[in-house]
Design an enzyme around this catalytic site. Structure first.
Site, PDB file in Angstrom:
ATOM      1  N   HIS A 262       0.866  -1.183   0.000  1.00  0.00           N
ATOM      2  CA  HIS A 262       0.000   0.000   0.000  1.00  0.00           C
ATOM      3  C   HIS A 262       0.906   1.237   0.000  1.00  0.00           C
ATOM      4  O   HIS A 262       1.312   1.692   1.058  1.00  0.00           O
ATOM      5  CB  HIS A 262      -0.905  -0.013   1.229  1.00  0.00           C
ATOM      6  CG  HIS A 262      -1.696   1.236   1.383  1.00  0.00           C
ATOM      7  ND1 HIS A 262      -2.847   1.455   0.668  1.00  0.00           N
ATOM      8  CD2 HIS A 262      -1.485   2.363   2.111  1.00  0.00           C
ATOM      9  CE1 HIS A 262      -3.318   2.657   0.985  1.00  0.00           C
ATOM     10  NE2 HIS A 262      -2.507   3.226   1.851  1.00  0.00           N
ATOM     11  N   ASP A 264       1.500   4.921  -0.226  1.00  0.00           N
ATOM     12  CA  ASP A 264       0.805   6.209  -0.211  1.00  0.00           C
ATOM     13  C   ASP A 264       1.448   7.145  -1.234  1.00  0.00           C
ATOM     14  O   ASP A 264       2.656   7.376  -1.195  1.00  0.00           O
ATOM     15  CB  ASP A 264       0.855   6.802   1.195  1.00  0.00           C
ATOM     16  CG  ASP A 264      -0.045   6.030   2.151  1.00  0.00           C
ATOM     17  OD1 ASP A 264      -1.224   5.840   1.818  1.00  0.00           O
ATOM     18  OD2 ASP A 264       0.451   5.604   3.216  1.00  0.00           O
ATOM     19  N   ASP A 374      -7.462   2.138   2.556  1.00  0.00           N
ATOM     20  CA  ASP A 374      -7.026   3.111   3.562  1.00  0.00           C
ATOM     21  C   ASP A 374      -7.757   4.442   3.526  1.00  0.00           C
ATOM     22  O   ASP A 374      -7.456   5.326   4.316  1.00  0.00           O
ATOM     23  CB  ASP A 374      -5.510   3.349   3.381  1.00  0.00           C
ATOM     24  CG  ASP A 374      -4.883   4.067   4.570  1.00  0.00           C
ATOM     25  OD1 ASP A 374      -5.400   3.910   5.682  1.00  0.00           O
ATOM     26  OD2 ASP A 374      -3.895   4.784   4.377  1.00  0.00           O
ATOM     27  N   HIS A 579      -5.497   9.970  -0.828  1.00  0.00           N
ATOM     28  CA  HIS A 579      -6.130   9.986   0.503  1.00  0.00           C
ATOM     29  C   HIS A 579      -5.262  10.538   1.636  1.00  0.00           C
ATOM     30  O   HIS A 579      -5.690  10.467   2.797  1.00  0.00           O
ATOM     31  CB  HIS A 579      -6.700   8.613   0.851  1.00  0.00           C
ATOM     32  CG  HIS A 579      -5.687   7.522   1.012  1.00  0.00           C
ATOM     33  ND1 HIS A 579      -5.443   6.578   0.045  1.00  0.00           N
ATOM     34  CD2 HIS A 579      -4.843   7.221   2.023  1.00  0.00           C
ATOM     35  CE1 HIS A 579      -4.514   5.740   0.457  1.00  0.00           C
ATOM     36  NE2 HIS A 579      -4.124   6.105   1.661  1.00  0.00           N
TER      37      HIS A 579
HETATM   38 ZN   LIG Z   1      -2.718   5.072   2.808  1.00  0.00          ZN
END
Ligand SMILES: [Zn+2]
Length: 1018
Positions: A262, A264, A374, A579
């Site tokens: 994941h 970011d 997330d 996000h």
């Molecule tokens: Zn994240």
């Protein structure tokens, strides 16, 4: 009875840590290291290879925060390596810290011919080498001194989030760059022992299996000689083999383990570092896949693939080959893993249009599941958008973070505001960074709330957040748990196979959840980093305008449609909806860049050489005309049309004692000497008048709260904030002024704490009962929150808030723990509270956070209080978040219904645009006006987008939706020559012919239904 198990475990743990694990590396051989300075930002490999290199001693500090140092490593594999049962690797220690990978130094190993061989990070610091004695070693290591932004101290301001404020000291000390000889039997023994040792921690205390496993591990200690681990490891493996071969029972829970990282797209690092994080992670995954044919990897975010394609073409080609094999699986279908609370209607569509379009072009694949593990809560509009974008399945796990209530399901049908359902899974492992340890696998089984009828769950495994991905140690644990008594079964799998298995087993029985998936956490993300939010809102609306007028110019005047430029600008906006960017939870660097990119978007759209002026010039309209991009008539100009306006009569301002009174034909608003609204009287249809401000309350009240969250500063507003409040009810200045439309206004200045506010209040002209409030704040606060309150004399149990393609209603009371936890909520352009026939709408031009509650009036009866959250001042991760100047425009419409609120929201965000003017429209027939391309016959049906088709065929695409939450019959008129109309999905793929009559396309829309029409021009 004395339990000897703890003593046994102490012995096992000591054997593992002190003798067995260190014996994995049988020998080390040091290499020659040189370093080459690369002064500032990252450079391509070819540039670094050409730099000057000088000897660099292991043990020397390196790396200013955010800086990059290139190491050149040379030498040879020792002549007598490898030996039987061993392999040769490079082992790197850049000066690792204890915390997880992705939040500290990271490296990438390059071959001299420019192949990115592998990423290097703690717990995954090996690089493959040739397995030949005497083979030359020649590698470049790109070492990134990403600083430790202390993610375990969410409350402490840090200077590390920006190169400008970070200290100018080296952050790391190079500890080792060695060729190592790995004892493969010992490595396997370590994995065996870890799998069994992990089981001991999760098996029931009194169970036979646990006692047996402990005994086997003790026997392992008996047979493995600390003085000759290599020589006795094989015997150790024999001892544990039977315990590892004991199978899971037939009906065991099955965890579908999906390799994942994941990453970011920005957070505690800037976007430019994410580009490198993605390259390092994918290089890791490719190296792991070379070593293990079972590994799969799910990767979301078309943007991250596009970065590789642009900056790492060699790596991208290798990735493409694994996608073709089905081992790297593009998931999610979106441009980035965006926020879904604040992303606007059309932007949410574009996340899929750009994302899926990219996957189709690059790989010829179409992801069918939404992958948002997330994001901070999920809009009730999402099921319809996902389905219409070809994604019937949805995955997240964030709701496990709820601070109050637990969502009662892990696998269920999620039903959106229009009734569309998507098959949804929350991985019960409760993390998107699983390591497949026994503890996590058993947690997944124990927590799984569907277990009475379902046996499948998904576990994304691999280092995430800061990247890294799956490791061979995790995969080793997964393999050992494939069928292991005491553990759920593990199958290393793709998300599609999981969804197919889960649906086949449980699709009919699965329960449903209706409406938004509100995250009971991170409620400050609707407000933090206000300039980023304003940039998003403004960009979304400018893009609407640009597409509308460019399409109009293409159809009406034969102008070229700026496909490339519009796509480029959309992608900038879509990236910034990631996000941790739009929610305001990134470091200072990220938000500074986001603000600058929004300025560039605005310049490209409405600057002198921008797309909007160019389209309007091409249309050659008369000077003085205005362009109305809103889907409603304004100042006599039809929706989506350009014409001369007929402005309404301005309002009046009079003095009455100490009070000031603003009046137009629709409303009379009275302000007292403090600049607070004490009365707002509107006419009813029957001619009578009604007061909208409750007795004992005042409107336009700015409220200043202490706002110290318990943990995550930028993310959270905690409920205790409400108790500590100061009303800003002293006016330093209260005087007449001019409104932007030339009419009268009141100017109010207030100072408080270290800040000041200057407000301008005026009424719209004609009979529009709307009070405009423009609030300019010069904000210099720490851990404070500013709200703008409008109490209204409306008795209602619920409030209505705009979301994408519709609205939601939420209770204004706190009867249940679910209602109480929703003490701060998100809305797009407007909120509304109403009784049948009377209500008040509050629209905004840049805000998302609201709270709408109840309070007693002077008689003790409940009235409604609408508050807009204007500003916060969190200290982490950006210690100067939101400092400085901000301007907010709110429109308060008294006597409004939901339809009025919708109109107000569009109007405020799409101001009439005065056209510079061409030759007077002579070429177009001399009228100087431009008729709309599209008209709709129902006021409930709103045109959300008018554009040319993504495939550049020249077809006109029109997106519309039912906005009132009721069924609507509508006729869509098309004001240009065409040869056919089809209904399409959001990706502009035909679903069927549209029925076109004499006066247009006849449609029957469900509540909140979104419809896309594709019109072939003749
Ligand atoms: Zn994240």
């Amino acid at each position: 009875m004395h339990d000897t198990t703890p003593l046994s475990l102490l012995r096992i743990d000591r054997y593992l840590a002190e003798w067995i694990e260190p014996a994995v590396v049988r020998a080390r051989h040091r290499l020659a290291v040189e370093s080459g300075g690369v002064p500032d930002e990252p450079v391509p490999f070819a540039h670094a290879r050409g730099a000057q290199y000088a000897p660099f001693a292991v043990g020397t500090p390196w790396g200013l925060p955010w800086g990059t140092v290139w190491f050149h490593v040379t030498g040879a594999v020792p002549a007598d390596w490898p030996q039987d049962g061993t392999r040769v690797e490079l082992a790197v220690d850049l000066g690792w810290m204890a915390q997880q990978p992705g939040f500290q130094a990271e490296g990438a190993a390059w071959s001299p011919d420019g192949v990115l061989v592998k990423g290097i990070s703690p717990r995954n610091a090996w690089v493959p080498l040739p397995q030949e004695g005497g083979a030359a070693v020649d590698l470049y290591i790109e070492a990134a001194a990403n600083p430790d932004v202390p993610q375990d101290a969410w409350t402490k301001p840090t200077p590390m989030g920006d190169r400008a404020t970070a200290p100018k000291d080296p952050q790391y000390t190079l500890r080792a760059i060695d060729v190592v000889l790995i004892d493969e039997t010992v490595a396997e023994l370590v994995a065996d022992a870890r799998a069994l040792r992990g089981l001991v921690d999760v098996l029931p205390a009194g169970s036979t299996r646990r006692a047996q496993v402990v005994a086997v591990l003790e026997e392992l200690c008996d047979v493995v000689d600390p003085e000759d681990v290599a020589g006795t490891a094989a015997r150790g493996r024999e001892v544990v083999a039977a315990a590892l071969a004991a199978p899971a029972p037939a009906g065991a829970h099955t965890v579908h383990a999906v390799g994942h990282a994941h990453i970011d797209s920005a957070w505690l690092w800037p976007v430019r570092e994410t580009v490198r994080k993605v390259s390092r992670t994918v290089a890791n995954v490719l190296a792991l896949m070379d070593a293990d044919p079972d590994v799969t990897f799910a990767m979301s975010s078309a943007q991250q693939y596009a970065w590789l394609e642009e900056h790492y073409p060699e790596l991208f080609e290798r990735l493409r080959a694994r996608v073709a094999e089905g081992r790297i699986v593009p998931v999610g279908g979106m441009w980035v893993e965006s926020d879904t609370n604040m992303v606007g209607s059309e932007a949410l569509v574009r996340q899929f249009l750009e994302g899926k379009g990219y996957f189709e072009r690059a790989f010829g694949v179409e992801p069918t599941s939404v992958w948002l593990p997330d994001s901070f809560g999920y809009t009730g509009a999402f099921p319809q958008v996902a389905r219409l974008a070809g994604c019937p399945d949805f995955l997240t796990q964030k709701l496990s973070w709820n601070d109050t209530n637990r969502i009662p399901h892990h696998t269920f049908w999620w039903e959106g505001i229009d009734g569309t359902r998507v098959f949804t899974h929350f991985p019960p492992v409760d993390t998107y960074n699983s390591d497949l340890s026994a503890r996590e696998l058993v947690h997944a089984e124990v927590e799984f709330r569907e277990k009475a009828h379902a046996t499948h769950s998904l576990a994304p495994f691999g280092y995430g957040d800061g990247g890294g991905g799956p490791t061979r140690e995790m995969v080793a644990q997964g393999h050992r748990s494939a069928s292991l008594e005491g553990s759920p079964r593990v199958v290393i799998d793709s998300p599609d196979d999981f969804f197919a298995a889960a649906k086949a087993e449980y699709g009919e029985l699965a329960p449903s959840w209706v409406g938004e998936l509100y995250l009971e956490y991170h409620r400050g993300t609707y407000t933090s980093q206000s300039r980023t939010k304003r940039g998003n809102r403004r960009s979304e609306h400018l893009l609407r305008e640009a597409e509308l007028w460019a399409a109009t110019a293409a159809v009406r005047a034969g102008a070229d449609y700026p496909y490339e430029e519009l796509q480029r600008l959309w992608r900038v906006v879509l990236l910034n909806q990631f996000h941790d960017i739009l929610p305001g939870s990134s470091i200072a660097w990220v938000h500074r860049e986001a603000e600058r990119s929004y300025e560039e978007v605005a310049e490209a759209l409405v600057g002198p050489a921008g797309l909007v002026p160019a389209a309007l010039r091409a249309l050659d309209v008369a000077p003085g005309a205005v362009a109305n991009a809103a889907p409603f008539e304004r100042d006599g100009v039809a929706p989506l049309a350009i014409a001369a306006p007929s402005p309404a009569t301005p309002a009046e301002l009079t003095r009455d004692g100490d009070d000031w009174v603003l009046t137009n034909a629709g409303v009379t608003v009275r302000l007292d000497a403090r600049g607070l609204v004490v009365s707002a009287v509107v006419g009813r249809p029957d001619g009578s008048r009604r007061e909208a401000i409750p007795a004992g309350h005042v409107g336009n009240l700015l409220q200043f709260h202490q706002d110290i969250p318990n943990t995550w500063e930028a993310w959270d507003i905690d409920r205790h904030y409400r108790k500590l409040v100061t009303d800003l009810d002293v006016a330093d200045v209260l005087e007449p002024a001019a409104a932007p439309d030339g009419g009268p206004a009141l100017r109010i200045v207030r100072t408080f704490s270290g800040s000041s506010v200057e407000q301008l209040l005026w009424l719209a002209g004609g009979d529009d009962p709307t009070l405009h409030v423009r609030t300019h704040v010069d904000w210099h606060e720490r851990q404070k929150l500013l709200k703008l309150a409008f109490p209204v004399d409306v008795h209602s149990h619920e409030a209505t808030s705009e979301i994408q393609f519709g609205h939601v209603t939420r209770p204004t009371h706190a009867n249940t723990s679910w209602d109480a936890a929703r003490f701060e909520t998100v809305a797009h352009r407007w909120v509304h509270v109403g009784e049948p026939g009377f209500g008040v709408a509050v629209a905004n031009d840049a805000s998302y956070g609201h709270d709408i509650t109840r309070a007693p009036d002077a008689d003790g009866r409940s009235v409604s209080v609408v508050r807009v959250t204007l500003l916060r001042a969190p200290l982490f991760p950006d210690p100067v978040a939101d400092q400085g100047e901000h301007t907010f425009h709110n429109a308060v419409t008294f006597g409004a219904g939901v339809a009025d609120a919708i109109r107000s929201g569009y109007g405020l965000n799409l101001p009439l645009r005065t056209v510079a003017g061409g030759a007077g429209g002579a070429d177009a027939g001399g009228t100087g006006e431009v008729a709309p391309l599209v008209t709709v016959s129902s006021p409930a049906v709103v045109v959300e987008a008018v554009k040319l088709a993504q495939d550049r065929s020249g077809d006109v695409v029109v997106r519309l939706y039912e906005s009132h939450g009721a069924r609507a019959a509508v006729r869509v008129g098309l004001g240009f020559a065409h040869t056919g109309v089809v209904l399409t999905d959001l990706l502009e793929r035909p679903l069927g012919e549209a029925a076109e009559g004499e006066d247009g396309v006849e449609l029957e829309l469900r509540p909140f239904q979104v419809v896309t029409l594709r019109v072939r021009r003749s």
